[in-house]
Design a protein around this motif. Sequence first.
Motif, PDB file in Angstrom:
ATOM      1  N   TYR A 143      57.382  29.895  39.699  1.00 30.08           N
ATOM      2  CA  TYR A 143      57.162  31.318  39.424  1.00 30.08           C
ATOM      3  C   TYR A 143      56.319  32.048  40.536  1.00 30.08           C
ATOM      4  CZ  TYR A 143      52.331  29.429  38.409  1.00 30.08           C
ATOM      5  OH  TYR A 143      50.978  28.921  38.245  1.00 30.08           O
ATOM      6  N   THR A 144      56.428  33.174  40.743  1.00 37.05           N
ATOM      7  CA  THR A 144      55.833  33.903  41.680  1.00 37.05           C
ATOM      8  C   THR A 144      54.877  34.952  41.258  1.00 37.05           C
ATOM      9  OG1 THR A 144      57.660  35.498  41.877  1.00 37.05           O
ATOM     10  CG2 THR A 144      57.792  33.673  43.533  1.00 37.05           C
ATOM     11  N   TYR A 145      55.016  35.205  39.876  1.00 38.17           N
ATOM     12  CA  TYR A 145      53.896  36.088  39.317  1.00 38.17           C
ATOM     13  C   TYR A 145      53.456  35.544  37.822  1.00 38.17           C
ATOM     14  CZ  TYR A 145      52.251  40.565  37.826  1.00 38.17           C
ATOM     15  OH  TYR A 145      51.270  41.561  37.391  1.00 38.17           O
ATOM     16  N   ALA A 146      52.339  35.658  37.739  1.00 35.92           N
ATOM     17  CA  ALA A 146      51.690  35.299  36.253  1.00 35.92           C
ATOM     18  C   ALA A 146      50.353  36.014  36.236  1.00 35.92           C
ATOM     19  CB  ALA A 146      51.478  33.648  36.403  1.00 35.92           C
ATOM     20  N   ASN A 147      49.956  35.939  35.066  1.00 36.10           N
ATOM     21  CA  ASN A 147      48.547  36.751  34.798  1.00 36.10           C
ATOM     22  C   ASN A 147      47.812  36.011  33.683  1.00 36.10           C
ATOM     23  OD1 ASN A 147      48.183  39.373  36.391  1.00 36.10           O
ATOM     24  ND2 ASN A 147      50.348  39.514  35.576  1.00 36.10           N
ATOM     25  N   VAL A 148      46.481  35.899  33.778  1.00 31.54           N
ATOM     26  CA  VAL A 148      45.709  35.957  32.619  1.00 31.54           C
ATOM     27  C   VAL A 148      44.930  36.857  31.926  1.00 31.54           C
ATOM     28  CG1 VAL A 148      43.330  34.472  31.960  1.00 31.54           C
ATOM     29  CG2 VAL A 148      45.008  33.130  33.548  1.00 31.54           C
ATOM     30  N   ILE A 149      45.104  37.276  30.842  1.00 30.50           N
ATOM     31  CA  ILE A 149      44.500  38.425  30.193  1.00 30.50           C
ATOM     32  C   ILE A 149      43.431  38.256  29.405  1.00 30.50           C
ATOM     33  CG2 ILE A 149      45.169  40.332  28.501  1.00 30.50           C
ATOM     34  CD1 ILE A 149      47.734  38.435  30.432  1.00 30.50           C
ATOM     35  N   ILE A 150      42.262  38.779  29.631  1.00 32.55           N
ATOM     36  CA  ILE A 150      41.017  38.499  28.836  1.00 32.55           C
ATOM     37  C   ILE A 150      40.630  39.898  28.088  1.00 32.55           C
ATOM     38  CG2 ILE A 150      38.749  37.632  29.138  1.00 32.55           C
ATOM     39  CD1 ILE A 150      40.889  35.693  29.624  1.00 32.55           C
ATOM     40  N   ASP A 151      40.107  39.558  26.603  1.00 30.35           N
ATOM     41  CA  ASP A 151      39.723  40.618  25.829  1.00 30.35           C
ATOM     42  C   ASP A 151      40.084  42.060  26.219  1.00 30.35           C
ATOM     43  OD1 ASP A 151      37.963  38.760  25.000  1.00 30.35           O
ATOM     44  OD2 ASP A 151      36.223  38.956  26.280  1.00 30.35           O
ATOM     45  N   SER A 152      41.468  42.127  25.982  1.00 32.67           N
ATOM     46  CA  SER A 152      42.449  43.469  26.346  1.00 32.67           C
ATOM     47  C   SER A 152      42.633  44.119  24.983  1.00 32.67           C
ATOM     48  CB  SER A 152      43.290  43.016  27.079  1.00 32.67           C
ATOM     49  OG  SER A 152      43.441  42.688  28.425  1.00 32.67           O
ATOM     50  N   THR A 153      42.694  45.401  25.200  1.00 36.56           N
ATOM     51  CA  THR A 153      43.365  46.225  24.090  1.00 36.56           C
ATOM     52  C   THR A 153      44.446  46.952  24.730  1.00 36.56           C
ATOM     53  OG1 THR A 153      42.041  48.086  24.300  1.00 36.56           O
ATOM     54  CG2 THR A 153      40.988  46.565  23.202  1.00 36.56           C
ATOM     55  N   LEU A 154      45.190  47.822  24.223  1.00 36.93           N
ATOM     56  CA  LEU A 154      46.130  48.535  24.457  1.00 36.93           C
ATOM     57  C   LEU A 154      45.723  49.642  25.281  1.00 36.93           C
ATOM     58  CD1 LEU A 154      48.756  48.682  21.432  1.00 36.93           C
ATOM     59  CD2 LEU A 154      48.855  47.095  23.325  1.00 36.93           C
ATOM     60  N   ASP A 155      44.767  50.075  25.253  1.00 35.22           N
ATOM     61  CA  ASP A 155      44.070  51.021  25.948  1.00 35.22           C
ATOM     62  C   ASP A 155      43.172  50.631  27.115  1.00 35.22           C
ATOM     63  OD1 ASP A 155      45.272  52.989  24.328  1.00 35.22           O
ATOM     64  OD2 ASP A 155      43.543  52.809  23.067  1.00 35.22           O
ATOM     65  N   ASN A 156      42.427  49.324  26.986  1.00 34.74           N
ATOM     66  CA  ASN A 156      42.002  48.698  28.117  1.00 34.74           C
ATOM     67  C   ASN A 156      42.359  47.515  28.519  1.00 34.74           C
ATOM     68  OD1 ASN A 156      39.962  48.234  29.834  1.00 34.74           O
ATOM     69  ND2 ASN A 156      38.246  47.636  28.239  1.00 34.74           N
ATOM     70  N   PHE A 157      43.423  47.367  29.540  1.00 34.31           N
ATOM     71  CA  PHE A 157      43.904  45.894  29.587  1.00 34.31           C
ATOM     72  C   PHE A 157      43.259  45.531  30.961  1.00 34.31           C
ATOM     73  CE2 PHE A 157      47.664  43.453  30.700  1.00 34.31           C
ATOM     74  CZ  PHE A 157      47.993  42.989  29.602  1.00 34.31           C
ATOM     75  N   ASN A 158      42.889  44.194  30.497  1.00 33.60           N
ATOM     76  CA  ASN A 158      41.915  43.496  31.721  1.00 33.60           C
ATOM     77  C   ASN A 158      42.679  42.113  32.026  1.00 33.60           C
ATOM     78  OD1 ASN A 158      39.532  42.619  33.060  1.00 33.60           O
ATOM     79  ND2 ASN A 158      38.880  41.484  31.264  1.00 33.60           N
ATOM     80  N   GLU A 159      43.349  42.100  33.159  1.00 30.30           N
ATOM     81  CA  GLU A 159      44.101  41.194  33.475  1.00 30.30           C
ATOM     82  C   GLU A 159      43.806  40.676  34.880  1.00 30.30           C
ATOM     83  OE1 GLU A 159      48.034  42.255  34.593  1.00 30.30           O
ATOM     84  OE2 GLU A 159      47.719  44.443  34.909  1.00 30.30           O
ATOM     85  N   PHE A 160      43.993  39.392  35.199  1.00 29.04           N
ATOM     86  CA  PHE A 160      43.676  38.616  36.455  1.00 29.04           C
ATOM     87  C   PHE A 160      45.053  38.010  36.926  1.00 29.04           C
ATOM     88  CE2 PHE A 160      39.972  38.959  34.077  1.00 29.04           C
ATOM     89  CZ  PHE A 160      39.145  39.646  34.863  1.00 29.04           C
ATOM     90  N   GLU A 161      45.440  38.405  38.255  1.00 29.62           N
ATOM     91  CA  GLU A 161      46.961  37.710  38.510  1.00 29.62           C
ATOM     92  C   GLU A 161      46.628  36.383  38.972  1.00 29.62           C
ATOM     93  OE1 GLU A 161      50.221  38.893  42.147  1.00 29.62           O
ATOM     94  OE2 GLU A 161      48.716  40.243  41.242  1.00 29.62           O
ATOM     95  N   ILE A 162      47.455  35.353  38.582  1.00 27.87           N
ATOM     96  CA  ILE A 162      47.442  34.107  39.235  1.00 27.87           C
ATOM     97  C   ILE A 162      47.782  33.954  40.547  1.00 27.87           C
ATOM     98  CG2 ILE A 162      48.250  31.665  38.473  1.00 27.87           C
ATOM     99  CD1 ILE A 162      48.674  32.621  35.527  1.00 27.87           C
ATOM    100  N   ASN A 163      47.120  33.006  41.240  1.00 27.96           N
ATOM    101  CA  ASN A 163      47.433  32.763  42.663  1.00 27.96           C
ATOM    102  C   ASN A 163      47.711  31.371  43.114  1.00 27.96           C
ATOM    103  OD1 ASN A 163      44.789  32.139  42.936  1.00 27.96           O
ATOM    104  ND2 ASN A 163      44.057  33.802  44.017  1.00 27.96           N
ATOM    105  N   SER A 164      47.818  30.517  41.981  1.00 30.54           N
ATOM    106  CA  SER A 164      47.889  29.086  42.255  1.00 30.54           C
ATOM    107  C   SER A 164      47.906  28.380  40.735  1.00 30.54           C
ATOM    108  CB  SER A 164      46.712  28.476  43.196  1.00 30.54           C
ATOM    109  OG  SER A 164      45.625  28.275  42.453  1.00 30.54           O
ATOM    110  N   GLY A 165      48.732  27.167  40.734  1.00 28.84           N
ATOM    111  CA  GLY A 165      48.811  26.488  39.758  1.00 28.84           C
ATOM    112  C   GLY A 165      50.187  26.129  39.213  1.00 28.84           C
TER     113      GLY A 165
END
Length: 199
Positions: free
Chosen positions: A118-140
């Motif tokens: 995989y070359t793209y992935a994200n962790v999403i934390i405490d998000s809503t449809l109006d306030n999207f809080n994502e962190f791009e995965i860079n290893s694992g």
Amino acid sequence: MKNLKLLILLVSISLVSFSCGSDDDNDSGSNSGSGVLVYGDTEIQLKAGTIENYGEYSNGLYNFDIVLISSEISNTSGEPEAVDETFSGVYFELFTNNAADLAEGTYSFGDIIEINSYTYANVIIDSTLDNFNEFEINSGTFTVLDDGSSYEFEFEGTVSNGTSFSGYYEGSLASYDYSSELDRSATADSRKTRRLFNR
């Protein structure tokens, strides 16, 4: 990668709108399971997920996206939607040599799209449809221990801000077939936005 739609399950804002071919193609079925996402010192219970089939990416290489979140998922007009207003979870865009399903094995993060990667992935934390809080995965890694009517996954790695994550999921997934809809002309750097995070 390719353009995706920002999930109602997981991650970025879409400029491309995908329409479903038929209700039968996207009969999601059951999507409940149990699992956990550990992000830094925070433990989040995972309740449901989807598997999205984007078909053949290149000769003999097939793309399946996995979304696992802390909310139940409803099927609204043929599209997945998080039931809870606030949700957390993970998203992985995975590549396999199996056209029918995500093959068992370990998928590793890297810069090259190839089998079991995989070359793209994200962790999403405490998000809503109006306030999207994502962190791009860079290893694992993302490991498929069992597939079919019930799935079992383990995953671990780090995100772009240096925070580590890990987790597992066991249970069924809502299945969506988008293999006839994906625009493969998108560049490798463009992002599909996960359907589950868009209405």
